[in-house]
Every structure is written in structure tokens, then in C-alpha cells.
Write an enzyme that holds these catalytic residues in place. Structure first.
Site, short mmCIF file in Angstrom:
data_model
loop_
_atom_site.label_atom_id
_atom_site.label_comp_id
_atom_site.label_asym_id
_atom_site.label_seq_id
_atom_site.Cartn_x
_atom_site.Cartn_y
_atom_site.Cartn_z
N GLY A 21 65.43 11.93 -115.31
CA GLY A 21 66.72 12.31 -115.71
C GLY A 21 66.83 13.89 -115.27
O GLY A 21 67.71 14.79 -116.03
N LEU A 22 66.39 14.37 -114.07
CA LEU A 22 66.57 15.57 -113.64
C LEU A 22 67.86 15.96 -113.05
O LEU A 22 68.08 17.23 -112.82
CB LEU A 22 65.42 15.69 -112.42
N SER A 23 68.59 15.21 -112.63
CA SER A 23 70.06 15.61 -111.98
C SER A 23 71.07 15.63 -112.94
O SER A 23 71.77 14.75 -113.32
CB SER A 23 70.36 14.21 -110.96
N ASN A 26 74.59 13.76 -113.21
CA ASN A 26 74.33 12.28 -112.72
C ASN A 26 74.41 11.60 -113.96
O ASN A 26 73.27 11.23 -114.69
CB ASN A 26 73.30 12.19 -111.87
N VAL A 27 75.48 10.84 -114.53
CA VAL A 27 75.55 10.22 -115.77
C VAL A 27 74.61 9.11 -115.89
O VAL A 27 74.01 9.23 -116.88
CB VAL A 27 77.02 9.77 -115.99
N HIS A 138 63.99 19.76 -107.86
CA HIS A 138 63.15 18.44 -107.54
C HIS A 138 63.49 18.25 -106.02
O HIS A 138 62.78 17.41 -105.26
CB HIS A 138 63.15 17.33 -108.47
N ARG A 139 64.73 18.32 -105.69
CA ARG A 139 65.40 17.74 -104.59
C ARG A 139 64.86 18.53 -103.40
O ARG A 139 64.93 18.31 -102.30
CB ARG A 139 66.80 17.44 -104.60
N GLU A 175 74.42 19.20 -99.86
CA GLU A 175 73.78 17.78 -100.34
C GLU A 175 73.99 16.70 -99.43
O GLU A 175 73.82 15.71 -99.39
CB GLU A 175 74.56 17.37 -101.50
N HIS A 250 78.64 13.69 -106.19
CA HIS A 250 79.00 13.73 -104.95
C HIS A 250 80.04 12.70 -104.38
O HIS A 250 80.70 12.00 -105.12
CB HIS A 250 77.73 12.90 -104.09
N CYS A 369 74.08 5.46 -101.46
CA CYS A 369 73.26 6.56 -101.98
C CYS A 369 71.80 6.22 -100.94
O CYS A 369 71.18 7.12 -100.45
CB CYS A 369 72.95 6.75 -103.20
#
Length: 445
Positions: A21-23, A26-27, A138-139, A175, A250, A369
Site C-alpha cells: 500500500g505504498l502508492s 491508488n485506491v 519506492h518507484r 510517470e 494516472h 498498467c
């Protein structure tokens, strides 16, 4: 004019696929945070998707996962000692750091780079700019290896230009292809490239309230310049801030296209009518807009079903296929919209196919994606590293590799296991032999 085909290079889902759940924004990623993941099932679902795409008569490629865990990052941040000590110290200091160095988010290859095919560029080469992904720590760790991988796969500098990523700071936050759409009457013809951004430093009046924006207009403009695009065939459009706040982190969560077909939600863009006018200038009446309205389904339905994160592809007979996640079929309103769209004789999309990519979906990414779109002529395709192009032989090798190395389940406590870390690196070392990418990873240096 050279014949060209769109090749989808899918990210191979790595053995550390987990739900951290790092983003933020992003639901799906946030709603599944902390749950146990299924790395082996995830990778096999990804390979099944690639296999399906080849069954449609399309050329399919593979992009390797990142080195994970990347303990080098933790050591650079001051953690020292044995691998086990470094992992435990990072977990005690800040669990999100531990999660970051294990993240398998490079599976979403749409964020690997922005790609402009040779018919669009001033020097007639395929141009790629790897994304800096500065919005999430992280990305951002992916950029170095992603750039190296692209330069190894697309090594012929007479045909390919792989640029350095943009400066890694907020003004040029990028991105990748998740915010880029290309239109053309056919893949091999000169196209119109649409860059979608969330924030414009020169016009801060339109802002989000809940979730952050990720793509900047300055980044889009820089990439267009680097790629040598014709300003008359380049369009910049702003995401609707309400869509971002609804979980559209995005553009490819709310819009997609193929050739001259444009599928999008009415709340995708801040100024949709002027954008369509700009696109129609070079494309004319050939532009086919398929707009979903709130009366058809809500943005929430779009986010939960990921309809717009489907792939629209042109198959060898010239017809188009919508490749969608199963979640689209399971949402009554969205499924009905797809059925009406296909039934419309004015729409080139002839049918829909539904794939199981649930492991990716639970972490916030659908079929689109997972892939980076690269339009290639026959000569350009022949110059690509052939070992990364999907064949039955490569399929068998990768399935066997996954079955050998991947854990069935992965939980948060497993990220403290140094033995698992070593097994993951051993797996990646073997993978570079399969894909003929020697020395790709930092640990192999």
C-alpha cells in the site's frame, strides 16, 4: 511508408510481489495494504496474459523485474551490519523503507518510459525517456535499472534513442506512458501524441484536494522536445482534479486509445472539448471518440473496474479487440457500456476479451498498467534483443523459472527473512541468463 506493429512489452511480475500500500492515491493498492500476496499466482497470471496476446497474432515482449530486495538502498541510508540486521533495523526505524526495497511495482511497465515511434520523431528513430517516478520513493528506485534494461534491449543506437530520465525532482515529475496516448490512422503512419498532466507550474489555480498530482506539464514538454516531436502534432491536456481525487492517479485509469479510437470518461480531462479540437486538427474525421458519461457509470465504477486500463489492440485481420480485466465484466453498469460500444457499428472495436489479472488488480494495476507500448517497423523489431520477445520456448522457460523460485504466499513478516532475500537474487541471476541481459542488476557487478 514502413509497415509497423505495436509490440507490448509486459513487466514480468517479480518474486517479491506484495501488498504494501505504498502508492498514495491508488485506491486498490491502499485497500489491500497489509494482506498476504501470491507472487507465484501473480507471475503466472502475467505470463498467461502475454500468452493470450500472442494468441491474437500480436508480438509480445518481456521486461525484467527489478533487483528486490535492494539492500544497497538501505545501506546507503545508514543501516549497517548483516543482511538480517539491516532488514530488522529498517523495519524498526521505518517499515515503509523496508517495504520500498522489496516492492515489485516495476511490474507496471506502463510507468517504465514514454515512447515515441519513429514516424513521429524528427530523426526517424524510436525515442524512449525512462520515467523518473519521483512521486513515490519506492518507484523512484526503479529508474537506474529500468534505463539500463531499455538500453540493453534497444541497443541499436541507429534505430533507438534511450534518453536519460528527467531530473529527479518535483518540477519534472514524470510517470511515463501511463500519462501518454498516441493516435495514428495506422501504427506506421505519423501520429499525434497526447501528453496528460496533473499540474502546471504556470497555472496553479486548478488543484486537487485529496490526492497529489503526479505528472507535470513541464515534464511532458521536456519529453516532447527530447523526442523531436512536431508541435503541430503534439497535444497537452490536464487531468480533471476531481478524477485524481477519486483515485485516477494516472490517465490510463480514465482514458485509453488505439490508432484513431479514443475511449475515455467525460470527467477525465479538465477541458475535454478543446482537447478534442486539438486532436481533430491533424486527425480530422478519422478520430473516433467513445465517451462514457456519468449516466453510463461513475468514476468510482471506472476506478474499481479499471475499464480504461484495458488494452485496445489491432489484430492481424484489421479489427480491434478490447482486452479487459474480469472486473469489467463483473460490474453490471460497465459491462453494459462495453456491450453497447461493441454493438455500435460505427465503432471499430469488434469484441471484448476478459483476463484474470487479479493479483495485479488488487495492487492497483490492470492489463494496460502491465505493458509498455512500443510501435516498431519490421527492421526495428529485428534490432530488438530477441531473447526478450515472447515465444512458446520463452514461455516454457519462464513458467519453469517461476515455479522453481517464487513463493506461493508473501506476508509482511516474510520481508525480514534474509534467506528469502538471497533466494530472490539467485532467481534474478538465473533470469538474466534466460533473457540474455548479462550484468543487468547491481548485485551482478
Amino acid at each position: 511508408m514502413a509497415t509497423a506493429q505495436e509490440v507490448n512489452f509486459d513487466g514480468l511480475i517479480g518474486p517479491t510481489h506484495n501488498y504494501a500500500g505504498l502508492s498514495h492515491g491508488n485506491v486498490a493498492s491502499a485497500s489491500n495494504a497489509g494482506g498476504a500476496s501470491n507472487p507465484k499466482a501473480a507471475a503466472l497470471q502475467g505470463l498467461a496474459k502475454m500468452r493470450f496476446m500472442t494468441s491474437l497474432g500480436l508480438t509480445q515482449g518481456v521486461l525484467p523485474p527489478q533487483q528486490r530486495p535492494d539492500l544497497r538502498v538501505l545501506r546507503d541510508l545508514g543501516f549497517s551490519g548483516s543482511d538480517e540486521g539491516v532488514l530488522r533495523a529498517a523495519a524498526d526505524a521505518d517499515p515503509t523503507l523496508l517495504n520500498a526495497v522489496w516492492s515489485a511495482s516495476s511490474m507496471w511497465a506502463a510507468n517504465a518510459a514514454t515512447v515515441s515511434p519513429s514516424p513521429d520523431t524528427a530523426d526517424g528513430r524510436v525515442h524512449m525517456t525512462p520515467a523518473n517516478l519521483t512521486s513515490n520513493f519506492h518507484r523512484s528506485l526503479e529508474t537506474e535499472t529500468a534505463t539500463r534494461a531499455l538500453r540493453m534491449i534497444f541497443a541499436d543506437q541507429d534505430r533507438f534513442a534511450v534518453h536519460d530520465p528527467l531530473p529527479g525532482q518535483a518540477r519534472f515529475s514524470d510517470e511515463g506512458a501511463a500519462n501518454h496516448v498516441r493516435f495514428a490512422p495506422a501504427h506506421g503512419e505519423p501520429g499525434v501524441e497526447l501528453f496528460v498532466y496533473g499540474v502546471d507550474g504556470h497555472d496553479p489555480t486548478i488543484t486537487t484536494r485529496r490526492f497529489p498530482t503526479r505528472q507535470t506539464r513541464a515534464a511532458c514538454e521536456a519529453i516532447a522536445r527530447l523526442h523531436g516531436l512536431d508541435p503541430e502534432r503534439t497535444v497537452f491536456a490536464r487531468q480533471h482534479p476531481d478524477a485524481i481525487d477519486a483515485g485516477v492517479f494516472h490517465n490510463d485509469v480514465i482514458a485509453t486509445a488505439n490508432e484513431t479510437v479514443f475511449l475515455y470518461h467525460e470527467q477525465a480531462f479538465a477541458t475535454p472539448r478543446s482537447m478534442i479540437t486539438d486532436l481533430a486538427g491533424p486527425l480530422g474525421a478519422r478520430l473516433r471518440c467513445v465517451e462514457a458519461h456519468n449516466a453510463d457509470f461513475s468514476i468510482r465504477d471506472a476506478v474499481t473496474s479499471y475499464l480504461f486500463n484495458s488494452q485496445i489492440v489491432t489484430v492481424p485481420d484489421g479489427s480491434m479487440v478490447l482486452v479487459a480485466p474480469l472486473e469489467v465484466r463483473e460490474n453490471d453498469a460497465v459491462a453494459a457500456f462495453v456491450d453497447r460500444t461493441i454493438a455500435d457499428d460505427a465503432n471499430p472495436i469488434a469484441r471484448a476479451e476478459y483476463l484474470d489479472v487479479r493479483e495485479s488488480m488488487r495492487n492497483g494495476g490492470g492489463p494496460a498498467c502491465l505493458r509498455l507500448r512500443v510501435v516498431l517497423t519490421e527492421a526495428e523489431r529485428a534490432a530488438v534483443n530477441p531473447a526478450v520477445l515472447f515465444t512458446p520456448r520463452l514461455d516454457r522457460a519462464l513458467v519453469a523459472w517461476v515455479e522453481k523460485h517464487y513463493p506461493d504466499r508473501l506476508s509482511t513478516k516474510d520481508l525480514l527473512d534474509p534467506a528469502l532475500a538471497r533466494r530472490c537474487l539467485d532467481a534474478l541471476d538465473e533470469l538474466t541468463g534466460i533473457l540474455k541481459l548479462p550484468g543487468l542488476y547491481p548485485f551482478q557487478g
